[in-house]
Design an enzyme around this catalytic site. Structure first.
Site, PDB file in Angstrom:
ATOM      1  N   GLU A   1      54.402  32.135  44.603  1.00 22.74           N
ATOM      2  CA  GLU A   1      54.624  31.597  45.958  1.00 22.74           C
ATOM      3  C   GLU A   1      54.997  30.113  45.894  1.00 22.74           C
ATOM      4  OE1 GLU A   1      50.853  33.319  47.280  1.00 22.74           O
ATOM      5  OE2 GLU A   1      51.937  34.187  48.970  1.00 22.74           O
TER       6      GLU A   1
ATOM      7  N   ALA B   1      46.334  31.860  42.884  1.00 20.48           N
ATOM      8  CA  ALA B   1      45.252  31.108  43.528  1.00 20.48           C
ATOM      9  C   ALA B   1      43.989  31.372  42.712  1.00 20.48           C
ATOM     10  CB  ALA B   1      45.077  31.601  44.954  1.00 20.48           C
TER      11      ALA B   1
ATOM     12  N   GLU C   1      48.572  40.656  44.530  1.00 17.65           N
ATOM     13  CA  GLU C   1      47.415  40.544  45.429  1.00 17.65           C
ATOM     14  C   GLU C   1      46.828  41.878  45.877  1.00 17.65           C
ATOM     15  OE1 GLU C   1      50.050  38.601  45.526  1.00 17.65           O
ATOM     16  OE2 GLU C   1      49.450  36.524  45.915  1.00 17.65           O
TER      17      GLU C   1
ATOM     18  N   GLY D   1      49.830  33.082  44.045  1.00 19.55           N
ATOM     19  CA  GLY D   1      50.136  31.730  44.517  1.00 19.55           C
ATOM     20  C   GLY D   1      51.081  30.968  43.602  1.00 19.55           C
TER      21      GLY D   1
END
Ligand code: COA
Length: 263
Positions: free
Chosen positions: A118, A69, A138, A115
């Site tokens: 993910e 992200a 993270e 992300g």
């Protein structure tokens, strides 16, 4: 499917396969909100498009699938903004992809972090090139995976391995990801997309209606409160009312290849 212009992704349709390429190579294809919204639109259009039988998702450039992200977007977020970020992202993209009725293959061509991993895990299955590096780093930023990573990683690799990967914020390479079952195949960088297309060609020969039913039944087994076996029974029954089933069984009895109408 008509071409459509996006700022952060490229969408290419060829012979039943829609390839979506995340295209922010200078930011290692990091997922900002705009990119997530564009991906949502592109996946939605691909699912509605009767000619698209398989979607391939990949990243542009030689370095990254998606490096996570976009950290610059949420660095100053509050508790409620953080929660909203995860909820919106999951609904718009990660769950959306996982539950898409059209098969989605992630072709992981480099870093798939946070992300990015993910997103690859939300796809129905993954292949990777030999330069790929995967991880959920993270906790090294003081946060946890928020786009489904704490759920999908243990589903794919087992609880202990997921705990270790998430706690240590480590990256694994393609051969270890293969050994873990996180990816299904490893190729060279040049072979990655041709190999994904070869798999897509195999999928395309089969009934798209039956494949959609299989995706639904497989996903049901991973949903809290749902009984995957019951979903399978209902979905199995529904197949008997489809034109694809009539064609598939008829073709078998007539010793010819089926020509599925896709309904
Ligand atoms: N969010 C925002 N920008 C990112 C990013 C991310 N997740 N990942 C990389 N970028 C940007 C970098 O800031 C840099 O931009 P700049 O050139 O404007 O400074 C550019 O992409 C290139 O990255 P860089 O760090 O210089 O490449 P590298 O080869 O030295 O390192 C990584 C590659 C993947 C190891 C490193 O970029 C990284 O650790 N990224 C963050 C991974 C992460 O923690 N993801 C989870 C987010 S929740």
């Amino acid at each position: 499917m008509k071409a459509r212009v996006y700022d952060n992704i490229l969408v290419d349709f060829n012979n039943g396969i829609t390839t979506i390429t995340i295209n922010r190579p200078s930011k290692l294809n990091a997922l900002n909100l705009e990119t997530i919204k564009e991906l949502h639109k592109a996946f939605k259009r691909a699912e509605k498009d009767k000619d698209t039988k398989v979607v391939i998702i990949t990243g542009s450039g030689e370095k990254a699938f998606v490096a996570g992200a976009d950290i610059s977007e949420f660095a100053d977020f509050s508790v409620s903004q953080g929660e909203k970020l995860a909820a919106e992202g999951q609904a718009l993209l990660f769950d959306f992809v996982a539950y898409l009725s059209t098969p989605v293959i992630a072709a992981v061509n480099g870093f798939a972090l946070g992300g990015g991993l993910e997103l690859a895990m939300a796809a129905h299955f993954r292949i990777a090139s030999d330069n790929a590096k995967m991880g959920l780093p993270e906790v090294s930023l003081g946060v946890i995976p928020g786009y489904g990573g704490t759920q999908r990683l243990p589903q794919l690799v087992g609880k202990g391995r997921a705990m270790e990967l998430i706690m240590t914020a480590s990256m694994i390479d393609a051969s270890q990801a293969l050994q873990y079952g996180l990816i299904n195949h490893v190729t060279t960088q040049e072979e990655l997309l041709p190999f994904a297309e070869k798999l897509a060609e195999k999928i395309k020969r089969n009934s798209s209606v039956a494949i959609a039913a299989a995706i639904e039944a497989i996903n049901a087994g991973f949903e809290a409160g749902e009984n995957g076996f019951d979903t399978e029974i209902t979905a199995f029954g529904k197949c008997f009312g489809t034109a694809d089933f009539a064609e598939g069984t008829q073709a078998f009895l007539e010793k010819r290849k089926p020509n599925f109408p896709g309904k």
